[in-house]
Each structure stands twice: as C-alpha cells, then as structure tokens.
Design a protein around this motif. Structure first.
Motif, PDB file in Angstrom:
ATOM      1  N   ASP B   5      -9.927 -10.741   5.768  1.00 25.94           N
ATOM      2  CA  ASP B   5      -9.304  -9.365   5.469  1.00 25.94           C
ATOM      3  C   ASP B   5      -8.280  -8.978   6.665  1.00 25.94           C
ATOM      4  O   ASP B   5      -7.457  -8.568   5.754  1.00 25.94           O
ATOM      5  N   LEU B   8      -5.205 -11.576   6.449  1.00 24.27           N
ATOM      6  CA  LEU B   8      -4.743 -11.278   4.887  1.00 24.27           C
ATOM      7  C   LEU B   8      -4.852 -10.371   4.039  1.00 24.27           C
ATOM      8  O   LEU B   8      -3.780 -10.569   3.023  1.00 24.27           O
ATOM      9  N   GLY B   9      -5.520  -9.475   4.471  1.00 25.57           N
ATOM     10  CA  GLY B   9      -5.707  -8.709   3.943  1.00 25.57           C
ATOM     11  C   GLY B   9      -6.918  -8.599   2.527  1.00 25.57           C
ATOM     12  O   GLY B   9      -7.479  -9.160   2.245  1.00 25.57           O
ATOM     13  N   LYS B  10      -7.023  -7.257   2.454  1.00 25.79           N
ATOM     14  CA  LYS B  10      -8.411  -7.416   1.326  1.00 25.79           C
ATOM     15  C   LYS B  10      -8.019  -7.944   0.198  1.00 25.79           C
ATOM     16  O   LYS B  10      -6.779  -8.223  -0.516  1.00 25.79           O
ATOM     17  N   GLU B  20       1.346  -5.810  -7.375  1.00 23.09           N
ATOM     18  CA  GLU B  20       1.576  -6.361  -7.052  1.00 23.09           C
ATOM     19  C   GLU B  20       3.761  -6.919  -7.211  1.00 23.09           C
ATOM     20  O   GLU B  20       3.773  -7.550  -6.693  1.00 23.09           O
ATOM     21  N   LEU B 155       1.132 -17.211   7.101  1.00 24.56           N
ATOM     22  CA  LEU B 155       0.326 -15.834   6.681  1.00 24.56           C
ATOM     23  C   LEU B 155       0.584 -15.220   5.700  1.00 24.56           C
ATOM     24  O   LEU B 155       0.088 -14.278   5.154  1.00 24.56           O
ATOM     25  N   ILE B 156       2.483 -14.571   6.480  1.00 24.19           N
ATOM     26  CA  ILE B 156       3.032 -13.382   5.395  1.00 24.19           C
ATOM     27  C   ILE B 156       2.468 -13.707   3.872  1.00 24.19           C
ATOM     28  O   ILE B 156       2.742 -12.347   3.159  1.00 24.19           O
ATOM     29  N   ARG B 159      -0.945 -12.897   2.410  1.00 23.49           N
ATOM     30  CA  ARG B 159      -0.355 -11.848   1.889  1.00 23.49           C
ATOM     31  C   ARG B 159      -0.544 -11.263   0.634  1.00 23.49           C
ATOM     32  O   ARG B 159      -0.924 -10.157   0.379  1.00 23.49           O
ATOM     33  N   ASP B 163       4.028  -7.785   0.318  1.00 20.69           N
ATOM     34  CA  ASP B 163       3.400  -7.259   1.415  1.00 20.69           C
ATOM     35  C   ASP B 163       4.432  -8.377   2.107  1.00 20.69           C
ATOM     36  O   ASP B 163       5.601  -7.448   3.282  1.00 20.69           O
ATOM     37  N   THR B 164       5.377  -8.866   1.661  1.00 21.57           N
ATOM     38  CA  THR B 164       5.928 -10.172   2.237  1.00 21.57           C
ATOM     39  C   THR B 164       7.426  -9.514   1.871  1.00 21.57           C
ATOM     40  O   THR B 164       8.411  -9.301   2.394  1.00 21.57           O
ATOM     41  N   ARG B 350      -5.396 -13.054  -2.223  1.00 18.24           N
ATOM     42  CA  ARG B 350      -4.393 -11.700  -3.092  1.00 18.24           C
ATOM     43  C   ARG B 350      -3.293 -12.524  -3.863  1.00 18.24           C
ATOM     44  O   ARG B 350      -2.067 -11.887  -3.837  1.00 18.24           O
ATOM     45  N   THR B 354      -3.016 -20.066  -3.497  1.00 13.96           N
ATOM     46  CA  THR B 354      -2.525 -20.437  -2.186  1.00 13.96           C
ATOM     47  C   THR B 354      -2.658 -21.889  -2.207  1.00 13.96           C
ATOM     48  O   THR B 354      -2.252 -21.925  -0.954  1.00 13.96           O
TER      49      THR B 354
END
Lengths: 622, 622
Positions: B5, B8-10, B20, B155-156, B159, B163-164, B350, B354
């Motif tokens: 979490d 990567l965030g919830k 998004e 990683l970003i 997410r 977020d990116t 997210r 992936t």
C-alpha cells in the motif's frame, strides 16, 4: 538420468548392501585417512609451539610424542572393546546414549559433528595450503581449489563405500610407504653414524632460545600435538560397513591404523631430535613444513622427496574423507532417535546416507568460503570435540561393562575407565590451553546444537502424538461432500471438471468471479449446456454462483467463498475442484496464468481440516 | 500488504477508472517528456556530426533544423487526425492493423516495442551520463544510479497515471520554462546587438574545417537530428487515458507538446548560429554539451545556468517515463489480439497494466546492465523503430480515409499520405545513414519479434480450438471413480483420507510401498482398523496393495501403479487421493519430506486426462 548414472553410478538395490561392505585393505583408507594424515600436522603443531625454546625445545619433542603415543594406546584398547561390544556400530553417540543417558549421547554427538565438519574444512585447506606454498602461482585460486576438492570428495562418497575405498587406496598407501621408507633410511643412517647423521640437505638453523621451558609451554605443545589423535573413533563408528566377520575385520583395520600412526609419530619425533630439526614460523618467509625439512635432511631433494611431498599433499586434502564416511552414519543414528530430520536416515541410490553427505559438504563449504580457504584459525577448535567424544565413549563403556557383567568385565571396565580418565584429563588440558585461541567457540556451539536437537525431537513427538491413531475407521458419517468448482467460462476443461464433480457428489456449486465485465454469456451457456441436460436427465443441476470483484482479484473471492461455505455447512466436507491446464513445455508457463497452482496453495495455507482440494488436469498435447 | 500500500498506493476499484483520467496539464509530462527531452539531445546529435566541417557546419544547422521542424509539422497534422479517428487509442499498431492488415500492424508494434525499450535505456543513461560528467566522483556508481532511477520510475508508474502526472509535472515545466527563458534572453541580446551578441561565457573555439560539406555528411546529420522526433506518437496511443472530452483534451495536449518542441528546436538552431557554437567531441577532455555552452553564452554560469542544467539532467533521466506510459498500453492491445501473453492485458491494483510495466523495466534493466549504464552505442538503433511506426501509422490512416470516405476525406487522405511519404523517406535515410552503426540490429530484431508474436498467437489458437466446447454436459457416464490412496502407516491422516475416499466412491484401494522393511504391522492394523469395521457396517472394505521397492524409491512405484490401474480400468476415472501434512511454519519443511508435493507434481506431469489428484490436507496446528 544417464548423467546421474555416470556421476554417481547405477542405483543399488537394498539387497546389494552386503556386497558394498569393505575389507581391511579398503577400510584403512576410508576410516584411517583422518588419523594417518594427522601424522603430517600433529608433530608440526607441537614443534611450532616449542620454537621459543630453541634447541632445547627439540629435546622436549620425544617425551611429548611419547605421552601422545601412550594416550593413543589407551584409546586403542578402549575402542577395540567398543567394537566387540557394539558390532552394530558403536560410535561415541550410541555408546554414551545407551549407557550414560540421552543427554550424554547428544553431547558426544554434538562434539563429534563439530569435529567432523572442522576436519573436512581444515583437512582440505591444509592440503591446498601445502600445494599453494609449493606452487605459489596457484595462490589466487586457493578457494576454488578447496571447493573443487570438496565437490570431488562429495561425489566420490555419493558413489558408495566400495568405490571410495578403491579410489583412496593409492594415495594412502603411497603416503604411509614413503614416510616409513624415509624413517628406515633415517634410522639406518643414524645407526651408521652412531647417532649423529649428517643431513643431506641441512635443516634451517635453530633460533636462539627466547624463553625458558615451563609447564605452560609444554602443556600447550602437548595440547596441539593431540590433534594427531582425531579420527581414531572412526572405525568403531562404522563397524557395520565392514565385511563378515564384522568385528574381526573392523578390529584388524583399527589395529593396523593405530600401529601405523604410532610408528609414524615415534619415528618423526626421534628423527627430528637426531637431526636437530626445529619448526619454522609459518608467518615468516622461508617457511618449510617439518616433514619437508625432515625428508630433505634424510634423503635430499630428489625424486623420492617430491614423491613423498606429493603424497602428503594428497593425503591431507583427502583426509576429509573419513569425516564423509562417519558423519552421515552418525546423523542417521541421531535421526533414528528423532533428534535430527528423518531424511538423514534414508539411504540414497548408492546405499549411502545422501542427506548427511550433502549436509557435511554444504557446512564445510560455507566454512571454506567464509574463511577464504585458509582455516588455520579453526585448528584449535577441533581437538576439544574429538576428546570430549572419546571421554564420553569410554565412560559409556564403563557403564556398559558394569551392566553386562560376566567374565573379564572388571578388566575391560578398568581399561575403559583408565581411557576415560586419560582422555578426560586431556579435554581439560586442551580446553585450558586453547580456550582463548578458539576452544571457547566449541564450548558455545555444543549447547546450541543440543538445544536444536532437542527442539527437533519435540516437534516429532508433537506430530507423533497428534497423528497416531489407535482407533478403527468410523463408518457413520457418509454424507457426500459439497463440491465447489471455480469456473471462468464454459469450455471442455470445465465440462470435464463438472462431470467429475457430479460423479462424486450430488451437491455441486460452480463459482464464477466477475471483475466487472458482466457474466451474461456464461449465464446463458450455463442454462443451455448445464441446466437443461441436467433437468432432462432428472438430476439436480449444479448452481452457478457469481461473485463480484470490484478490485479485479480472482482468487481472493473464491477462497473467501470456500471458507464461508465451510462455516455454513458444519456437517459436510467441502471439496474444491480446480480445473487446471497442465503445461508440458516450459514456455507454456508464459502464456497461461498460474491461477490453478496459486489457488491450490492458497487453499492449503488458508484452509482447514474440512476443506479438500481436487485437481482435475487438462492436457494440451492429447 | 501495508508495505505494498505504501509503495504502490491502495488498490483502486475498476469503477474508479474514470477518476484516474488525466487532463492537459498532467498529459504533457506523461506523454510529452520523451518528445520534449529530445530537444536536449537531437540538435546535439546533428551538430556532433557537423564537427568536421568547422564553422561552416554551424551554418548548416539552421536548414537541417528547419527540415526536421517541417517533418514534425507533417507528423503533427497526421497524428491530430489519428486521434480524432481513433478515440479509443490509435497507436501505430491499431491503425496499421485495422487498415493495412495484421502483418503491418505487428511490424509497427515490433518497431515501437524496440523503440520504447531503447528510449528507457538510452534516456536514463543519458541523464546519468550528464550527471556523472557534472559530478565525476559518481562515475563508479553509474550503473547503480541508472538502475536506481529505473526502479524509481517503475514504482511511480505502478502507482497509476494520476500520481505519475503529478510527480513529473515540476521537472518538465522547469525544463521548458528555463529553456524558453534562455531563448528570450538570447533573442533579445541578438536584437540589441544587431545580430552579433557578445557571449557572457565564450564558447570553445571552433576547430578548423577538416572536410568539405557534402550530401552524405548533411544526410548523416539530418538522420541523427531526427532522434528529436521520437516520442511524438505517444499521445495518439494513449488517448483513452485522457479526461472527457477525450479527443479534444488529447489533441490540445499534442498541440502544446509539438509547439513547444518546435520552438525549442528552432530557438536552439538560431542561437547556435548567432553565437557560433560548435559541438565538442564527447571522447576528448573538455567536452561540454551544446546546451551547456549555449546557456553559458547567453546567461553566464550563474544560478540560472545551474537551475537549467539540473532540469535538463532530470528531464533526460525521466524521459523514460513516456515509454512506461505507452509500452504497457501497446502490449495490452497486442495481447488482446492473442499475439502476446494474455497477462499483458490484465489491470493491476492501480488500474495500470502491471505486466507491461514490469516487462519494460526488466528488459531495459538488462540492457543497462549489459552495457554497464553507458548506452551511447544504442542511440542509432532507435530512430529506425520510431520512423517505421510513423510511416505505417500514416499509411494506415490513408487506408482509413479511403474506407470511411465522406466529407473532407480526400483532404485528410492527402495530409496522411504526405506524412507517410515524408516519414517513409526518412526511414530509408536513417536506415542507410546509420546501417553500419547499428540500425542493422533493428532490421534483424523486428522479424524475430514478428515470428515470436506469430508463435504466441498460434499457441493460443491451438488451445482455443482444443478447449472450446459448443456441446452440453453429457449425463450418461456416472460410474464413480477408482480411488487410490497411498498409505505409509496407519494414522489419523490416513484415516481422514480413507473416510473421504469412501464417501466419494465405493471403489477404494490403499497402496503401500515397501522398501524392504516388511509390512506386517500395517497388514495387521489394516485388518483390525479398516476391514473389520467395514465388514461390520456391511460396506466393501478398501483393499490394501503392497508394492515392493528394491531400490528404496517410494514415489516411482506409486505412479507406475496408478498408470497401470488407468490402463486396466478403461471405463473408470482414476482419482489419486494424497494425504498431506500441511506445514504452517517454514522450519517444518526441514522435518517432513516433500513426498506429497512431489507426488502431486509427478502425477500431473506423467498422468493423463483420466487421472485426477485429490489432496486431503492435515493441519498440525489444529
């Protein structure tokens, strides 16, 4: 499989075990290498500590060696008796356990295990060390050569006892032969020159005395020299490996090994004295081993010298083999009493205890890697283990004779009792003399091993109590299970799974996870392809349950549904039927998700006694 | 899960997808970083090739840049049309596939995949290269820094889109802002000095001309400068990521990106000429990038210079991000057509693809490791891929307009046709100019990728044909299976397994493997605990079959027995019921053999359609 056959030999049937037994000729290299090779470093270890005494130190070498030889004789007679009393293999562990109790047995076992691991690491690195000082260009490859030899010895031992004996025979007998020849020449020259032979190659000058002789320094030299005695218990531990008549063959092997060792130790001590040879400091340039100086003094640096030196190198490097012969047998005995994982008691394809061989190789390999192949600092550690095992074994034999009684028991008890006393004193001497140098590590390691073995035993006992079953099969509850079948779409795999489910139970539920894409098509197909034929055949149709999954997880909802069904049906077992596409080629794994495997694992881990997993495979190739 | 979490965030629910989506402000950094950052290396690449021409070369910079800007304008208008025509995401793959056929689509896909992987590797290593030349003490850590940035970008991106965009906004706008400011200052000074501004910091002297200008050298410089155009297709590929109104937002984003890039390219070319700046040789000491010389000449080496240089470093290193935004979408589109493993089409926690992100990170990471973080030699490879994709996309759009027809179709067809022609010519120019330097690798890689994708598709098609099932469930064969239960001893685990077996079928056989230890105890227990209660309950008792095993193998005989039973019972399915002790703690694995797991695997691998594996777990803790 043919590569395995080539490396390890064809599998041996259990009833070929007798044919794998060995006689005296093979027994000496297998169980004697460790003991015999210590003639190459025991005297050197003692002499090194006498360097500060200068020429005077050399004179002390004879009495020190004599005490070691006497100790050896005592231990010899004790073990001779042990062999007769324990023809099934009377290692220190067995003897101590049966006569002094479990703790004493495990104490001996822990001491021996440490001793064996160290023997392997130190033996190989000593051999390679000697090789490297002869050929300095190999220096950079020390660790690789050490590990190479370790792998070689491991492979040879995995091939079985007989093959090992044959392979190690040549270097062992060459080593003993050349050293004995050198002694005969030396003694002959001494006799001709009335005790003052002229060395062919002059030994390095003896340094001035830098200290006065004292009890402490002599004690230290004695304790170091005692490393010459490690490996003596090997025969008694491996009696079962010998050919019939077992006791006689084993005793003869032990007698020859000890006799040879005594002659070598005595000869080296005497010649060192008459030729006036002192040890040189291994940390200074110009270092030469004592045996190298001695051989050069006796016979010059000719072909004989190089042959003898080569055999010493080989025997040192291969001395690890004795540990490989005994360690797995020891582990097997411990495992049979549930103090080590049971796999140590399983014989592999060549009738050897594969697991023990591999464990020894791995631990010794780790030691070699950690110390970069130079394990001098480990030497002080291992006399403690060996002598502790000796003592417990002898003490156990005293108990044995008291228990058995009968003719000659008193005499045998006296012999073993004296042995226990002498080796017990030696343990204390070695411990005190070498405590700071590293013996304290052994003192810490042994209780750690004891605790670990105790925990293993407790676990097995716990399992035993839980699974043992002195009650018959109950025939009362015959309710068929509730079968849950995860379904992604209607296809032949699902059809096969459903048919099997309906064969084993009338209660079948299909579960479909919908990550937000809708399930209309499946509902429609279910109606046409499942419910209709079931109704027509007059059978209850499997129900289709749709589980929404807003976070697009597939497996989580299924597992949760199964756990919930388990709670809601307290009288039925739950069988989860997982259709799986079996991939016969490695590259198929890239194309299909691993959901079936992961679901099986998840259900095993999160499930409970009432949840059963059924795997219906589908093969692509057929 | 809380570490995941944090990193990567919830997890995001599928219905949060709209939230998004991104607007223009976030779209420029996400889809424009690659294109914009190429302003930092495109002109430099062209100028480097002009070094041999000395001062004359600088003069050629303006016409070369102008041709590139014109080409950019053509491509811009083409892609503007593509966005409107394919609001669902019109990457080169989709457009070429729908209008020119599958092979053309896959060709574009392969070219783009290579382009994206190279963008990541080259972008990061260029940024780190610039950083290292600024802080030489970091030289030894080049590879670690490269991989660190790669992990960070990965990683970003994992997410999610929103977020990116937020994270990359600051460096992108700082880069554009400082470069534009420098240009305004430069133009202002040029104007004040009537076209001959005095540099604040004098650029390095321009070397003497060593060659005469010729078509070949100009062509090479143009081909190198074309790397400035990579990344232009990103927006059209990712239309779906934009906020409603999708087409308008995407078009606005593309317009701003291209306009900024044109201004930057034109400004750099003009200022390079008026300040007389030549490239310096990167292999000689005293190397400085063209932008560094230019900024120093315009504003001196003050705070502004260092801010601008820092933003250039960051933008170069982060330009890889555009590839991370597009590559997974491309792979998903290909996977949906079965040309790549289906896992590329699955959205992760997210809502991003992936698998594609990870695949890109791994391949780019491998490239970085193989080349030690210095990927200069890869630069010639990637203009080919980008321009090949441009050409196929434009050509596809020509087909699209012909098919769609209607008002304005002819005009649109002309625009796209001209684009296809111009970029097609450029592909040939770049290929010829850079063939020896590495473009040949791309020429080899593309067909290899095409073949691989074809094989993937063939596999899926094969599976589809095999598992599809247009027929309903047959209800005829309801014979219960023959259940085989491997048994080692009588215990509660076996009892539980037997009870389950007897619930699902009246045909149960227990199989015991005897490695030469005898099976009398088990026979006795079987008689007392199984047969007796079964007979009393009037049920057929499970038969106990003993299999001898002279070579001490346990699993081989069981598998062979199962296969034999399968042959002997052609009308029944065979269910092998495996009792298994489930280990809840890692250390339990040391104590119990893995026979249950290995048997399950062996039965899956050696079994066939009629053999089913049932796993009855036993939990120690309960």
């Amino acid at each position: 499989m043919s590569l395995l056959d080539l490396l390890l030999g064809k599998p041996l049937a259990s009833d070929q075990a007798r044919a794998e037994c060995i006689g005296t000729a093979a027994g000496i290299p297998i169980f004697g290498l460790d003991a015999l090779s210590s003639a190459a470093y025991g005297p050197e270890a003692a002499l090194t500590l006498l360097i500060p005494l200068g020429a005077l130190g050399i004179a002390y070498m004879v009495p020190i060696s004599m005490s070691i030889i006497i100790l050896l004789a005592i231990v010899y007679f004790s073990y001779r008796q042990t062999i007769a009393a324990y023809p099934g293999g009377g290692g220190s562990y067995t003897v101590a356990r049966q006569n002094l109790g479990v703790t004493a047995g495990l104490l001996a076992a822990a001491a021996l295990m440490i001793d064996y691991v160290l023997t392997v690491a130190v033996g190989i690195s000593a051999g390679v060390g000697a090789l490297v000082s002869a050929v300095p260009s190999l220096q950079a490859h020390t660790l690789s050569i050490c590990l190479g030899i370790l792998v070689l010895i491991t492979l040879i031992n995995l091939r079985g006892m007989r093959d090992t004996g044959v392979i190690f025979m040549a270097p062992t007998y060459l080593f003993v032969g050349t050293l004995l020849t050198a002694m005969v020449i030396g003694l002959f020259k001494t006799f001709l020159s009335s005790g003052h032979p002229v060395p062919v190659e002059a030994p390095p000058p003896v340094s001035q005395a830098a200290a006065l002789p004292g009890a402490w320094i002599i004690l230290q030299a004695f304790a170091s020299g005692c490393t010459a005695m490690t490996g003596v218990e090997a025969v008694s531990n491996g009696v079962k490996a010998f050919r019939e008549p077992v006791v006689k063959t084993a005793r003869r092997t032990l007698t020859i090994i000890i006799a040879l060792l005594m002659v070598l130790l005595a000869g080296i001590a005497y010649l060192v004295r008459v030729y006036g040879i002192a040890a040189t400091d291994p940390l200074r340039p110009g270092y030469q081993s004592v045996l190298s100086i001695l051989l050069a003094a006796v016979s010059g640096k000719g072909v004989f010298y190089y042959t003898a030196m080569a055999s010493i190198l080989m025997v040192l490097a291969l001395s690890a083999n004795t540990a490989f012969a005994d360690f797995p047998r020891l582990c097997r005995a411990i495992a049979q009493n549930n103090y080590l994982p049971h796999s140590f008691a399983t014989r592999g394809r060549r009738l050897v205890y594969t697991q023990g061989i591999l464990a020894l190789a791995v631990v010794a390999g780790l030691l070699l890697i950690i110390f970069g192949g130079i394990t001098d600092r480990l030497i002080p550690l291992y006399a403690v283990g060996a002598f502790l095992a000796f003592t417990l074994s002898q003490a156990g034999m005293v108990g044995h004779w008291r228990r058995v009684g009968g003719e000659g028991a008193t005499r045998s008890m006296l012999i073993n009792g004296f042995g226990a006393f002498a080796t017990g004193i030696t343990v204390i001497v070695v411990l005190v003399a070498k405590f700071v140098e590293g013996a304290w590590i052994t003192v810490l390691l042994i209780p750690a091993l004891l605790i670990a073995m105790g925990l293993v035993r407790r676990h097995y006992h716990h399992v035993f109590l839980e699974v043992r079953c002195p009650t018959p099969l109950e025939m009362d509850d015959v309710a068929p299970p509730l079968v849950i079948v995860p379904v992604q779409e209607w296809n032949r795999i699902v059809k096969k799974a459903l048919r099997f489910a309906m064969k084993i139970s009338p209660h079948v539920r299909a579960v479909h996870v919908d990550p937000g894409e809708g399930s209309e098509i499946l509902h429609d197909e279910w109606c046409r392809f499942v419910e209709k034929p079931a109704v027509e055949a007059g059978v209850a149709a499997p129900e289709l349950v749709v589980l929404p999954s807003p976070y697009r997880l597939i497996l989580g909802p299924i597992v949760n549904y199964v756990l919930q069904a388990e709670r809601e049906n307290p009288t039925q077992q739950i069988a989860v039927l997982i259709p799986e596409l079996v991939e016969r080629h490695w590259y198929h794994h890239l194309f299909h998700n691993k959901r079936a495997s992961v679901l099986k694992t998840l259900l095993l881990l999160r499930g409970n006694q009432r949840i059963i997993v059924i795997n219906v495979p589908w093969y692509l190739d057929t």
